[in-house]
Design a protein around this motif. Structure first.
Motif, PDB file in Angstrom:
ATOM      1  N   GLU A  49       0.830  -1.199   0.000  1.00 36.17           N
ATOM      2  CA  GLU A  49       0.000   0.000   0.000  1.00 36.17           C
ATOM      3  C   GLU A  49       0.865   1.251   0.000  1.00 36.17           C
ATOM      4  O   GLU A  49       1.991   1.235   0.521  1.00 36.17           O
ATOM      5  CB  GLU A  49      -0.917   0.007   1.216  1.00 36.17           C
ATOM      6  CG  GLU A  49      -2.004  -1.056   1.174  1.00 36.17           C
ATOM      7  CD  GLU A  49      -2.972  -0.935   2.336  1.00 36.17           C
ATOM      8  OE1 GLU A  49      -3.967  -1.670   2.359  1.00 36.17           O
ATOM      9  OE2 GLU A  49      -2.707  -0.097   3.231  1.00 36.17           O
TER      10      GLU A  49
ATOM     11  N   SER B 161      -0.148   0.275  -4.293  1.00 39.19           N
ATOM     12  CA  SER B 161      -1.565   0.580  -4.450  1.00 39.19           C
ATOM     13  C   SER B 161      -1.921   1.846  -3.682  1.00 39.19           C
ATOM     14  O   SER B 161      -1.446   2.079  -2.572  1.00 39.19           O
ATOM     15  CB  SER B 161      -2.414  -0.583  -3.947  1.00 39.19           C
ATOM     16  OG  SER B 161      -2.216  -0.773  -2.557  1.00 39.19           O
ATOM     17  N   SER B 162      -2.758   2.656  -4.275  1.00 38.31           N
ATOM     18  CA  SER B 162      -3.137   3.928  -3.634  1.00 38.31           C
ATOM     19  C   SER B 162      -4.530   3.840  -3.026  1.00 38.31           C
ATOM     20  O   SER B 162      -5.239   2.876  -3.214  1.00 38.31           O
ATOM     21  CB  SER B 162      -3.087   5.063  -4.648  1.00 38.31           C
ATOM     22  OG  SER B 162      -3.896   4.761  -5.750  1.00 38.31           O
TER      23      SER B 162
END
Length: 124
Positions: free
Chosen positions: A13, A123-124
């Motif tokens: 993340e 991942s945003s």
């Protein structure tokens, strides 16, 4: 000829951390500059960080300075790239490379050996 193998990539993340490793097949790796590059899809391969034969000679791209740390264990012919505070633009294939030059280069053409790369997805 030095063979390099990267490992440690994966999905993380945004804001998270990941550590990549580079293992060399030959002890002569300790006399090479070790570099890390990354390549996003459709983009050129770009310099991330490099380290000479001592930790005192580390050099970082401006975009990762203060967040990434490069190190190496000469006795084990390995190197690592610790990546903190990862951003979405960090999504790329990450490549370990070795250069015979005496001063740290930042261009791909100045590196003599390359690994196959390891994928990092942020991942945003």
């Amino acid at each position: 000829q030095v063979q390099l193998v990267e490992s440690g990539g994966g999905l993380v993340e945004a804001g998270g951390s990941l550590t990549l490793s580079c293992t060399a097949s030959d002890r002569t790796f300790e006399s090479y500059i070790m570099g890390w590059f990354r390549q996003a899809p459709g983009k050129e391969r770009k310099f991330v960080a490099a380290l000479g034969c001592s930790d005192a000679s580390a050099h970082y791209a401006a975009s990762v300075k203060g967040r990434f740390t490069i190190s190496r264990d000469q006795a084990k012919s390995t190197g690592t790239l610790r990546m903190n505070s990862l951003r979405s633009e960090g999504t790329a294939g990450y490549f370990c490379a070795a250069s015979r030059l005496e001063t740290i280069p930042t261009e791909t053409i100045d590196y003599d050996y390359w690994g196959q790369g390891t994928q990092v997805t942020v991942s945003s």
